[in-house]
Design a protein around this motif. Structure first.
Motif, PDB file in Angstrom:
ATOM      1  N   THR A 726       0.379  -4.699  -5.296  1.00 57.04           N
ATOM      2  CA  THR A 726      -0.309  -5.902  -4.813  1.00 57.04           C
ATOM      3  C   THR A 726      -1.381  -6.318  -5.816  1.00 57.04           C
ATOM      4  O   THR A 726      -1.876  -5.500  -6.606  1.00 57.04           O
ATOM      5  CB  THR A 726      -0.988  -5.639  -3.447  1.00 57.04           C
ATOM      6  OG1 THR A 726      -1.860  -4.510  -3.560  1.00 57.04           O
ATOM      7  CG2 THR A 726       0.050  -5.376  -2.361  1.00 57.04           C
ATOM      8  N   ASN A 745      -1.035   2.778   0.931  1.00 58.58           N
ATOM      9  CA  ASN A 745      -1.648   1.485   1.239  1.00 58.58           C
ATOM     10  C   ASN A 745      -3.120   1.716   1.554  1.00 58.58           C
ATOM     11  O   ASN A 745      -3.483   2.104   2.662  1.00 58.58           O
ATOM     12  CB  ASN A 745      -0.925   0.839   2.419  1.00 58.58           C
ATOM     13  CG  ASN A 745      -1.463  -0.547   2.735  1.00 58.58           C
ATOM     14  OD1 ASN A 745      -2.439  -0.998   2.143  1.00 58.58           O
ATOM     15  ND2 ASN A 745      -0.826  -1.236   3.678  1.00 58.58           N
ATOM     16  N   ASP A 750      -1.177  -4.548   6.548  1.00 61.21           N
ATOM     17  CA  ASP A 750       0.157  -3.977   6.400  1.00 61.21           C
ATOM     18  C   ASP A 750       0.812  -4.509   5.134  1.00 61.21           C
ATOM     19  O   ASP A 750       0.566  -5.644   4.708  1.00 61.21           O
ATOM     20  CB  ASP A 750       1.030  -4.336   7.602  1.00 61.21           C
ATOM     21  CG  ASP A 750       0.583  -3.603   8.864  1.00 61.21           C
ATOM     22  OD1 ASP A 750      -0.424  -2.883   8.799  1.00 61.21           O
ATOM     23  OD2 ASP A 750       1.237  -3.779   9.906  1.00 61.21           O
ATOM     24  N   TYR A 751       1.640  -3.676   4.537  1.00 63.61           N
ATOM     25  CA  TYR A 751       2.384  -4.080   3.342  1.00 63.61           C
ATOM     26  C   TYR A 751       3.858  -4.062   3.683  1.00 63.61           C
ATOM     27  O   TYR A 751       4.392  -3.076   4.192  1.00 63.61           O
ATOM     28  CB  TYR A 751       2.104  -3.119   2.186  1.00 63.61           C
ATOM     29  CG  TYR A 751       2.993  -3.347   0.984  1.00 63.61           C
ATOM     30  CD1 TYR A 751       2.727  -4.377   0.087  1.00 63.61           C
ATOM     31  CD2 TYR A 751       4.108  -2.536   0.762  1.00 63.61           C
ATOM     32  CE1 TYR A 751       3.550  -4.592  -1.022  1.00 63.61           C
ATOM     33  CE2 TYR A 751       4.940  -2.740  -0.346  1.00 63.61           C
ATOM     34  CZ  TYR A 751       4.650  -3.774  -1.231  1.00 63.61           C
ATOM     35  OH  TYR A 751       5.468  -3.991  -2.312  1.00 63.61           O
ATOM     36  N   GLU A 752       4.556  -5.173   3.422  1.00 62.02           N
ATOM     37  CA  GLU A 752       5.983  -5.281   3.704  1.00 62.02           C
ATOM     38  C   GLU A 752       6.708  -5.738   2.456  1.00 62.02           C
ATOM     39  O   GLU A 752       6.331  -6.734   1.833  1.00 62.02           O
ATOM     40  CB  GLU A 752       6.243  -6.261   4.850  1.00 62.02           C
ATOM     41  CG  GLU A 752       5.709  -5.787   6.195  1.00 62.02           C
ATOM     42  CD  GLU A 752       6.146  -6.691   7.339  1.00 62.02           C
ATOM     43  OE1 GLU A 752       7.290  -7.193   7.266  1.00 62.02           O
ATOM     44  OE2 GLU A 752       5.352  -6.885   8.258  1.00 62.02           O
ATOM     45  N   ALA A 753       7.766  -5.016   2.085  1.00 59.85           N
ATOM     46  CA  ALA A 753       8.600  -5.396   0.947  1.00 59.85           C
ATOM     47  C   ALA A 753       9.855  -4.537   0.946  1.00 59.85           C
ATOM     48  O   ALA A 753       9.811  -3.354   1.321  1.00 59.85           O
ATOM     49  CB  ALA A 753       7.847  -5.221  -0.368  1.00 59.85           C
ATOM     50  N   ASP A 754      10.955  -5.126   0.549  1.00 63.97           N
ATOM     51  CA  ASP A 754      12.216  -4.401   0.398  1.00 63.97           C
ATOM     52  C   ASP A 754      12.604  -3.625   1.651  1.00 63.97           C
ATOM     53  O   ASP A 754      13.111  -2.494   1.582  1.00 63.97           O
ATOM     54  CB  ASP A 754      12.143  -3.440  -0.792  1.00 63.97           C
ATOM     55  CG  ASP A 754      11.841  -4.169  -2.096  1.00 63.97           C
ATOM     56  OD1 ASP A 754      12.338  -5.290  -2.278  1.00 63.97           O
ATOM     57  OD2 ASP A 754      11.093  -3.618  -2.922  1.00 63.97           O
ATOM     58  N   GLY A 755      12.335  -4.233   2.806  1.00 72.07           N
ATOM     59  CA  GLY A 755      12.705  -3.604   4.061  1.00 72.07           C
ATOM     60  C   GLY A 755      11.780  -2.496   4.505  1.00 72.07           C
ATOM     61  O   GLY A 755      12.050  -1.824   5.505  1.00 72.07           O
ATOM     62  N   LEU A 756      10.667  -2.297   3.771  1.00 74.21           N
ATOM     63  CA  LEU A 756       9.708  -1.260   4.129  1.00 74.21           C
ATOM     64  C   LEU A 756       8.468  -1.888   4.729  1.00 74.21           C
ATOM     65  O   LEU A 756       8.054  -2.975   4.339  1.00 74.21           O
ATOM     66  CB  LEU A 756       9.304  -0.444   2.898  1.00 74.21           C
ATOM     67  CG  LEU A 756      10.379   0.409   2.237  1.00 74.21           C
ATOM     68  CD1 LEU A 756       9.823   1.009   0.947  1.00 74.21           C
ATOM     69  CD2 LEU A 756      10.861   1.509   3.167  1.00 74.21           C
ATOM     70  N   ASN A 757       7.864  -1.196   5.669  1.00 77.86           N
ATOM     71  CA  ASN A 757       6.575  -1.615   6.210  1.00 77.86           C
ATOM     72  C   ASN A 757       5.625  -0.418   6.114  1.00 77.86           C
ATOM     73  O   ASN A 757       5.888   0.636   6.682  1.00 77.86           O
ATOM     74  CB  ASN A 757       6.696  -2.058   7.671  1.00 77.86           C
ATOM     75  CG  ASN A 757       5.339  -2.472   8.223  1.00 77.86           C
ATOM     76  OD1 ASN A 757       4.726  -3.423   7.758  1.00 77.86           O
ATOM     77  ND2 ASN A 757       4.871  -1.739   9.225  1.00 77.86           N
ATOM     78  N   VAL A 759       1.895   0.541   6.931  1.00 79.86           N
ATOM     79  CA  VAL A 759       0.704   0.133   7.667  1.00 79.86           C
ATOM     80  C   VAL A 759      -0.535   0.432   6.833  1.00 79.86           C
ATOM     81  O   VAL A 759      -0.565   1.383   6.043  1.00 79.86           O
ATOM     82  CB  VAL A 759       0.649   0.880   9.019  1.00 79.86           C
ATOM     83  CG1 VAL A 759      -0.625   0.557   9.783  1.00 79.86           C
ATOM     84  CG2 VAL A 759       1.883   0.531   9.840  1.00 79.86           C
ATOM     85  N   GLU A 771      12.025   8.640   5.728  1.00 79.52           N
ATOM     86  CA  GLU A 771      10.628   8.223   5.649  1.00 79.52           C
ATOM     87  C   GLU A 771       9.724   9.142   6.473  1.00 79.52           C
ATOM     88  O   GLU A 771      10.079   9.548   7.575  1.00 79.52           O
ATOM     89  CB  GLU A 771      10.465   6.789   6.169  1.00 79.52           C
ATOM     90  CG  GLU A 771      11.187   5.751   5.345  1.00 79.52           C
ATOM     91  CD  GLU A 771      10.960   4.351   5.880  1.00 79.52           C
ATOM     92  OE1 GLU A 771      10.004   4.152   6.657  1.00 79.52           O
ATOM     93  OE2 GLU A 771      11.738   3.454   5.535  1.00 79.52           O
TER      94      GLU A 771
END
Length: 778
Positions: A726, A745, A750-757, A759, A771
Motif C-alpha cells: 500500500t 497489516n 482492512d486490506y483486500e486484494a487477489d481474493g485475500l482479506n 483485517v 491461511e
C-alpha cells in the motif's frame, strides 16, 4: 481454502489450535529442499551489467549511466592535486600526492571496482564516497529506508554525526536510491570506517576510512553495484557478494558440524531468571525466629561484612526483625539474597561453624577446598548449609526446583516444544545443575551469558565475567589507545581485553565451568558480534581491528566445536559464519543516551534498573514502558523498516531482539511487534521467572504452537521476496520460497486484494494454500 483464525492476545487464548496447518509442517517435502550456495549465486541476476561510469579525479565525483539515465552517485568533494593519471576504456587510476592515496576504478562485469590504497606508514584518514540522495537504504539493525528530509531521522543523525560502521551497520554496505536505479557500495568489511552525517538542509553522508600505520593491509575495496530501486535487489546483490567472498554459511551447513543447532529451529527465546537456589518456597518461615541466633546466621553476616559489596547492615536488620516476629516481604528478600550470595563464596567453609558435615560435604573437604571446581565448591556450600539449617528447609535436592526445573517441565507440557533458554550467568547453572539437566532433557537449548569484553583488577564475585585467574591480563592483555591511555571497560570499570591475547584464558574458563559435566548445550557471547572492535596500540602487542575480530571469531568457533550452539549480541555479519543466533538485529538497544530512559526514575520512559529484590527478573527487563514518539521512526515504525538482514541471512543466522527490549517490553506495541516477528521470521523473546511464566503462560504456549512449525518451514528457504502493498507502506508481505508467505497489516483498515482479506492489525500466514490469521492485541 482452509482458514484457521488465532487470536494471540496477552491474556488467555480461547481458540483451539489443533486444526491449524502449522502443527503438521512437512519439513522434508520436495518443495522445501534447501538450495545450495552455488544455486543461489547462479540464480541471482539483480546486479546490472549494462552501465557505464565517469569520474572526475580532482573532486572524486563518480557518475553512473544506466539505460540512458545518468546520476552522480558520489558527489564532488574539495578539489585535490592529482598525479599519475592513467585512463583506458574500463579503468582509471591516479594518485593524490598530498594525501598519499592511490585510487583505481575498474568496470567489472556486474560492478564498478574501486580501491583506495594508502602509501603512508603512518595513520591516515580518507573520505569517500560523499552521498547526497533523496532516499537512503542502510543496514542499521535489520534494515532501514528513509528520505533525506524525514524529521525524526534528521534528529537522530544530528545526535549521531559520526557512526562507527562496524557497530552501527549490521552488514558491509550502504545504498542510495537514484531516480531510476539504486547504487550500493559494498565493502569487504567496515573495520576502521565511519559514516559522517550532515543534516543541514537535508541528510548527506560521507564515508570516512582510517588507514592504520601498522596495518599491513593498506587497501580499502569497494564494489559499486547498480540494481533496480528495490530492497530485494539490493539485499540479494549483497548476498551474492558475500557468497563470492566465501563469507556465507547456511544453518544446514552449520548443523552438519554441530547437530545441536537444529534445536534452534522453531525455538522461542527465553532469558530465565532464577538467581536463588534457596527460594521463598524453600524456607519454613515460622521456624526462623527461634533460630536466628544460631552461629550460621552470624557467620553469614561476617562474610557479607568482609566480602559483600553492600556489607551486612541490611541483613543484620532483617535478622533482628525476624527475632521480633516482624519479618515481612522485604526482610525475607534480604535474608534470601544474603544466603544465596554467600553460597558463592570460596570462604564459606568454616570448620568451627560446620562441625558435622554430611558425607558429600566431607568427601569434598577431604579433596581439598583449594582443589575444588566452581561447581564442586557450590555443592559443598549447599551441603554445609543444609547440614546446619536442619528442618528449616526441605531436602537439598528440592532446593530451588519449584522456580526452575518445574517451570521448564510445565513449559513442555503446555506445548512449548522448542526453546532457547539463556541464564544471566554460568553460576546460576553450576549452583543448580538439576535445572540445566531438566532443560536439556526436555529438548531445550540452555546456556549461560558469558563475556570477554572487560577485565577488572578486583572484580566482585557477582561480576565474575570480568575476573580471570591469570593475574597478567590486566596489565599485559588490555587495549591501549593511540595516545597511550587504556580503553576503559564496560560502564567505565576496568579495561577492555584484547581478544587475540586471551584464548588460553577462554579455554581455562570454559573447562573450569564444564569439568563436572554440566549439560550446557548453548553459549552466549556478549558483544562479540556487536562490532565494538579496537586497534590496540600497545607497543608489545600491536593489533588491528581485523585481528581483533579474528580473535573473537576464534573463540566463537571454539565453543561451537565443543558442541555448543553459539550466539552473540548484535549479530553484525562479520560473525555470520561462526554464530547460529544473534540478539539485537531486530530490536537494538533503544537510546542508551536518553536520561529519561536511563537515569530519571520518575519518568514514564525509565526502563528500569538491574536490581531484583526478589531474585527474579530485574525491572530493566520486566518493566513495560512506552518509547517516545520521536524514537518510533528510528526503532519500531514499519514504514521505515526493511528486512535487509533477513533477505540475506534468513537461512544462516536466527536473529531476535536485544534482551533489553523483549517482545513484551514496549507498551502499546506488543501486537505490532508480534506481527513483525512473523513477517520477518523473528523468534519471540521474553524474560521469565516462575511468576512471569504464570502471567504469560497462555499467550506464550499458544503462540509457540504456531511459531515453532512456522519458523521450521520458513528456515527451509531464503526470504525470497519482500513487497510494500500500500502507498502508506503499512501493509507488507514477505515470502519464503514458493509456498509460504506472510502479509502484515499494520494499519487500522482492512486490506483486500487477489481474493485475500487481511483485517487491520493482523498478520495473515499462507502456507501451501492454507491461511492462518494472527490477530494481536496490546
Amino acid at each position: 481454502m482452509q482458514k484457521c483464525t488465532i487470536y494471540l492476545s496477552l491474556v488467555a487464548i480461547t481458540l483451539s489450535l489443533s486444526a491449524c496447518n502449522f502443527n503438521k509442517t512437512n519439513a522434508t517435502s520436495e518443495s522445501e529442499k534447501l538450495t545450495s550456495n552455488q544455486e543461489i549465486e547462479k540464480n541471482k541476476t539483480y546486479a546490472k551489467t549494462d552501465f557505464s561510469f565517469d569520474v572526475d579525479p580532482e573532486t572524486f565525483t563518480v557518475s553512473i549511466t544506466e539505460n540512458g539515465e545518468k546520476a552522480e552517485v558520489s558527489k564532488p568533494q574539495e578539489a585535490k592535486e592529482v598525479t599519475d593519471l592513467k585512463k583506458s576504456t574500463d579503468e582509471v587510476s591516479w594518485t593524490y600526492p598530498t594525501e598519499q592515496i592511490n585510487v583505481k576504478l575498474k568496470k567489472e562485469k556486474n560492478h564498478l571496482a574501486v580501491s583506495l590504497t594508502s602509501l603512508s606508514n603512518e595513520d591516515a584518514t580518507f573520505s569517500w564516497p560523499k552521498l547526497d540522495a533523496k532516499n537512503y537504504v542502510l543496514p542499521i539493525a535489520e534494515g532501514k529506508t528513509f528520505p533525506n528530509n524525514q524529521k525524526e531521522w534528521l534528529a537522530y543523525f544530528k545526535q549521531n554525526e559520526e557512526l562507527s560502521m562496524s557497530e552501527a551497520f549490521s552488514m558491509s554496505f550502504f545504498s542510495t536510491n537514484q531516480e531510476t536505479f539504486a547504487t550500493t557500495f559494498v565493502m569487504d568489511n567496515t573495520f576502521n570506517s565511519d559514516m559522517l552525517t550532515s543534516t543541514d538542509p537535508h541528510l548527506t553522508l560521507t564515508a570516512n576510512h582510517h588507514f592504520i600505520g601498522f596495518d599491513k593491509n593498506k587497501t580499502l575495496n569497494y564494489r559499486l553495484y547498480v540494481t533496480d530501486n528495490d530492497p530485494v535487489a539490493i539485499a540479494k546483490t549483497y548476498q551474492m557478494d558475500r557468497i563470492n567472498l566465501g563469507e556465507f554459511k547456511t544453518l544446514d551447513e552449520k548443523e552438519k558440524d554441530n547437530p545441536e543447532i537444529k534445536k534452534m529451529r522453531g525455538a522461542i527465546q527465553v532469558y530465565y531468571w532464577n538467581s536463588r537456589i534457596l527460594t521463598t518456597e524453600d524456607i519454613k518461615w515460622g521456624k526462623l525466629p527461634k533460630i536466628v541466633d544460631e552461629p550460621i546466621f552470624q557467620w553469614i553476616g561476617e562474610l557479607l561484612a568482609q566480602y559483600g559489596e553492600d556489607g551486612s547492615e541490611e541483613y543484620l536488620k532483617a535478622l533482628e526483625a525476624f527475632k521480633n516476629n516482624e519479618g515481612y516481604k522485604y526482610e525475607k528478600n534480604t535474608f534470601l539474597t544474603s544466603i544465596n550470595y554467600v553460597l558463592l563464596y570460596p570462604q564459606f567453609y568454616n570448620k568451627e561453624i560446620f562441625k558435622n558435615p554430611d558425607a558429600q560435604a566431607q568427601k569434598l573437604i577431604d579433596k581439598g577446598i583449594d582443589k575444588l571446581s566452581e561447581q564442586e565448591r557450590y555443592d559443598l556450600n549447599k551441603h554445609l548449609l543444609a547440614g546446619v539449617l536442619g528442618d528449616l528447609t526441605p531436602p537439598i535436592e528440592q532446593w530451588g526446583q519449584a522456580t526452575s526445573s518445574d517451570v521448564f517441565k510445565d513449559m513442555k507440557i503446555s506445548g512449548v516444544e522448542n526453546a532457547w533458554i539463556g541464564l544471566p550467568n554460568w553460576a546460576n547453572g553450576l549452583m543448580n545443575p538439576t535445572m540445566v539437566k531438566t532443560a536439556a532433557d526436555e529438548g531445550y537449548l540452555i546456556g549461560p551469558y558469558d563475556s570477554y569484553q572487560s577485565i577488572q583488577e578486583n572484580a566482585s564475585i557477582d561480576w565474575n565475567t570480568a575476573s580471570f585467574p591469570n593475574q597478567e591480563l590486566y596489565e599485559h592483555a588490555t587495549v591501549t589507545k593511540k595516545n597511550g591511555e587504556k580503553v576503559a571497560g564496560f560502564l567505565g570499570k576496568g579495561r577492555k581485553l584484547n581478544p587475540t591475547l586471551i584464548f588460553p584464558d577462554v579455554e581455562e574458563r570454559f573447562k573450569g565451568i564444564t569439568q563436572n559435566g554440566i549439560p550446557f548445550n548453548s553459549w552466549f557471547l556478549d558483544t562479540d558480534a556487536a562490532g565494538e572492535i579496537y586497534n590496540d596500540y600497545s607497543p608489545d602487542h600491536l593489533t588491528t581491528q581485523t585481528e581483533d575480530v579474528a580473535g573473537r571469531l576464534k573463540r566463537m568457533t571454539y565453543f561451537d566445536q565443543n558442541g555448543l550452539v553459539v550466539g552473540s549480541e548484535g549479530g553484525n555479519d562479520f560473525a555470520s559464519k561462526e554464530m547460529a543466533f544473534a540478539h539485537g538485529i531486530e530490536t537494538p538497544v533503544i537510546m542508551w543516551s536518553d536520561p529519561d530512559m536511563r537515569e530519571n526514575k520518575e519518568s514514564e520512559y525509565y526502563v528500569g534498573s538491574y536490581a531484583a529484590l526478589d531474585g527474579g527478573i530485574p525491572s530493566k527487563y520486566k518493566k513495560v514502558v512506552p518509547i517516545k514518539e520521536e524514537y518510533k521512526a528510528i526503532y519500531t515504525d514499519p514504514v521505515y523498516s526493511l528486512p535487509l538482514y533477513k533477505l540475506v541471512y534468513n537461512r544462516s543466522v536466527i536473529t531476535s531482539h536485544q534482551w533489553e527490549w523483549d517482545s513484551y517490553k514496549i507498551k502499546g506495541q506488543v501486537g505490532e511487534r508480534r506481527m513483525r516477528e512473523y513477517l520477518y521470521n523473528t523468534p519471540p523473546m521474553m524474560h521469565l521467572d516462575k511468576e512471569a511464566w504464570e502471567e504469560h503462560k497462555q499467550d506464550i504456549s499458544d503462540n509457540a504452537k504456531i511459531w515453532s512449525p512456522f519458523q521450521k518451514a520458513a528456515l527451509q528457504h531464503e526470504m525470497t521476496d519482500f513487497k510494500i502493498l500500500t502507498e502508506d507502506r503499512l501493509v507488507q508481505k514477505t515470502e519464503f520460497g514458493e509456498n509460504l508467505s506472510v502479509i502484515a497489516n499494520f494499519s487500522d483498515q482492512d486490506y483486500e486484494a487477489d481474493g485475500l482479506n487481511v483485517v487491520g492489525q493482523t498478520a495473515l500466514i499462507i502456507h501451501d494454500g492454507k491461511e492462518t490469521v494472527v490477530k494481536t492485541e496490546g
